[in-house]
Design a protein around this motif. Structure first.
Motif, mmCIF file in Angstrom:
data_model
loop_
_atom_site.group_PDB
_atom_site.id
_atom_site.type_symbol
_atom_site.label_atom_id
_atom_site.label_comp_id
_atom_site.label_asym_id
_atom_site.label_seq_id
_atom_site.Cartn_x
_atom_site.Cartn_y
_atom_site.Cartn_z
ATOM 1 N N ALA A 1 0.938 -1.590 -0.381
ATOM 2 C CA ALA A 1 0.029 -0.010 0.041
ATOM 3 C C ALA A 1 1.040 1.010 0.152
ATOM 4 N N ILE A 2 1.724 1.509 0.825
ATOM 5 C CA ILE A 2 2.612 1.945 0.752
ATOM 6 C C ILE A 2 3.208 2.591 -0.326
ATOM 7 N N ILE A 3 3.855 1.892 -1.057
ATOM 8 C CA ILE A 3 4.417 1.548 -2.192
ATOM 9 C C ILE A 3 3.646 1.805 -3.125
ATOM 10 N N HIS B 1 1.626 6.086 -7.012
ATOM 11 C CA HIS B 1 0.056 6.331 -8.096
ATOM 12 C C HIS B 1 -0.207 5.633 -9.009
ATOM 13 N N VAL B 2 -0.605 3.780 -8.184
ATOM 14 C CA VAL B 2 -0.572 2.866 -9.185
ATOM 15 C C VAL B 2 -1.958 3.196 -9.785
ATOM 16 N N GLU B 3 -2.831 3.451 -8.510
ATOM 17 C CA GLU B 3 -4.192 3.431 -9.373
ATOM 18 C C GLU B 3 -4.718 4.981 -10.065
ATOM 19 N N GLU B 4 -3.712 6.047 -10.016
ATOM 20 C CA GLU B 4 -3.912 7.491 -10.747
ATOM 21 C C GLU B 4 -3.477 6.523 -12.448
ATOM 22 N N GLY B 5 -2.055 6.131 -12.599
ATOM 23 C CA GLY B 5 -2.058 5.556 -13.261
ATOM 24 C C GLY B 5 -2.469 5.300 -14.306
ATOM 25 N N LEU B 6 -3.508 3.643 -13.227
ATOM 26 C CA LEU B 6 -4.204 2.513 -14.251
ATOM 27 C C LEU B 6 -5.155 3.359 -14.965
ATOM 28 N N ASN B 7 -5.604 4.421 -14.662
ATOM 29 C CA ASN B 7 -6.740 5.374 -14.682
ATOM 30 C C ASN B 7 -7.114 5.995 -15.810
ATOM 31 N N ARG B 8 -4.775 6.519 -15.917
ATOM 32 C CA ARG B 8 -4.651 7.323 -17.032
ATOM 33 C C ARG B 8 -4.716 6.603 -18.106
ATOM 34 N N LEU B 9 -3.873 4.912 -17.998
ATOM 35 C CA LEU B 9 -4.249 4.456 -19.355
ATOM 36 C C LEU B 9 -5.484 3.675 -20.301
ATOM 37 N N SER C 1 -14.910 2.393 -0.848
ATOM 38 C CA SER C 1 -14.569 2.988 -2.116
ATOM 39 C C SER C 1 -12.661 2.864 -2.607
ATOM 40 N N ILE C 2 -12.019 1.785 -2.293
ATOM 41 C CA ILE C 2 -11.008 1.139 -1.500
ATOM 42 C C ILE C 2 -9.777 1.146 -2.973
ATOM 43 N N ARG C 3 -9.447 1.965 -3.033
ATOM 44 C CA ARG C 3 -7.692 2.438 -3.742
ATOM 45 C C ARG C 3 -7.609 0.747 -4.292
ATOM 46 N N ILE C 4 -7.945 -0.198 -4.398
ATOM 47 C CA ILE C 4 -7.564 -0.984 -5.185
ATOM 48 C C ILE C 4 -6.241 -1.604 -5.847
ATOM 49 N N GLY C 5 -6.084 -0.800 -6.835
ATOM 50 C CA GLY C 5 -4.607 -0.735 -7.904
ATOM 51 C C GLY C 5 -3.711 -0.006 -6.561
ATOM 52 N N ASN C 6 -3.911 0.434 -5.927
ATOM 53 C CA ASN C 6 -2.523 0.717 -4.586
ATOM 54 C C ASN C 6 -2.108 0.059 -4.261
ATOM 55 N N LEU D 1 -2.011 -3.265 -5.582
ATOM 56 C CA LEU D 1 -0.981 -4.477 -6.624
ATOM 57 C C LEU D 1 0.296 -4.924 -5.843
ATOM 58 N N PRO D 2 1.028 -3.781 -5.355
ATOM 59 C CA PRO D 2 2.246 -3.681 -5.397
ATOM 60 C C PRO D 2 2.293 -4.890 -4.104
ATOM 61 N N SER D 3 1.446 -5.029 -3.523
ATOM 62 C CA SER D 3 1.687 -6.315 -2.462
ATOM 63 C C SER D 3 1.545 -7.559 -3.009
ATOM 64 N N ILE D 4 0.862 -7.847 -4.436
ATOM 65 C CA ILE D 4 1.585 -8.506 -5.883
ATOM 66 C C ILE D 4 3.215 -9.202 -5.793
ATOM 67 N N ILE D 5 3.952 -8.270 -5.731
ATOM 68 C CA ILE D 5 5.035 -8.514 -5.085
ATOM 69 C C ILE D 5 6.249 -8.710 -3.918
ATOM 70 N N THR D 6 5.538 -7.724 -3.393
ATOM 71 C CA THR D 6 6.347 -7.195 -1.313
ATOM 72 C C THR D 6 5.822 -8.815 -0.500
ATOM 73 N N VAL D 7 4.717 -9.388 -1.343
ATOM 74 C CA VAL D 7 4.720 -10.505 -0.149
ATOM 75 C C VAL D 7 5.501 -11.924 -1.051
#
Length: 234
Positions: A67-69, A74-82, A211-216, A218-224
């Motif tokens: 979540a911190i990463i 700004h992963v969620e913002e990036g996904l929305n921009r994409l 209204s959870i920012r799930i995109g933000n 997503l880095p948890s998939i890596i940090t785990v």
């Protein structure tokens, strides 16, 4: 062929989305109730995955660090921009948000989860595509329903699905040379739990309860993976 299951999954999503375009004119109350049904089913799937957890501390630290990463970059913002950029190529400016919403929502549903990871690993390690083909059939039906409510932005979710699962499948052809099987099994268990909690969050958002920012997250998939590795050292 390591990518066979991923390709089938992608075709199912495209087919489901295209079929769903023919049902976009159904009354709004039908769409709302159907979306509620999907949200409830998604929550159930997420809970089933999350309850497989072996160590809640690993899951918690993975989500916190992810979540911190995610918030920092700004992963969620990036996904929305994409999604908005993709939408701008096919729609007017006023429709961009709905296309982005469909793209992001569908991508998160299709990418996050045990079936994506385990299925891709099976394709790469054993050449067994059964899990991804099964996932493809499920995704196809979900894409159909999502398209009727969120529009044709759903079809573009095939891009992250193919890239994500395809990359895992290709890496999996070599993964047994890098990681011992006990470590890999434990990692998949914790990854499944982390992904399950995010899927629960998707379901809650679909029900419009949060209204959870799930995109933000997503880095948890890596940090785990990193958290699990450090835990194993101690």
């Amino acid at each position: 062929m390591a990518l066979f299951g991923t390709i089938v999954n992608g075709i199912c999503i495209i087919a489901g989305s295209l079929i769903g375009l023919f049902f976009t004119k159904i009354p709004e109350r039908y769409k709302e109730t159907v979306m509620h049904g999907i949200g409830l089913a998604v929550i159930l799937i997420g809970l089933q995955m999350a309850l497989q957890v072996d160590n809640i501390v690993i899951v918690l630290l993975s989500l916190l660090s992810g979540a911190i990463i995610g918030e920092f970059i700004h992963v969620e913002e990036g996904l929305n921009r994409l999604g908005g950029w993709i939408g701008s190529k096919f729609t007017t400016k006023d429709d961009n948000f709905s296309v982005a919403q469909g793209f992001v929502t569908a991508s998160l549903i299709f990418v996050i989860g045990a079936m994506s990871v385990i299925g891709a690993l099976d394709s790469g390690i054993r050449g067994d595509h059964e899990i991804l083909i099964t996932k493809g059939i499920i995704d196809g039906f979900v894409a159909l329903v999502l398209t009727t409510t969120l529009g044709f932005g759903v079809i573009f979710s095939v891009l992250p699905v193919v890239i994500y699962q395809g990359s895992i499948a290709l890496l999996a052809t070599q993964i047994e040379n890098w990681l011992p099987k006990p470590f890999l099994d434990g990692f998949i268990t914790e990854l499944t739990a982390v992904g399950g909690l995010m899927i629960v969050a998707i379901g809650l958002n679909l029900l419009k309860l949060t209204s959870i920012r799930i995109g933000n997250l997503l880095p948890s998939i890596i940090t785990v993976g990193l958290v699990y590795y450090i835990y194993q050292l101690f």
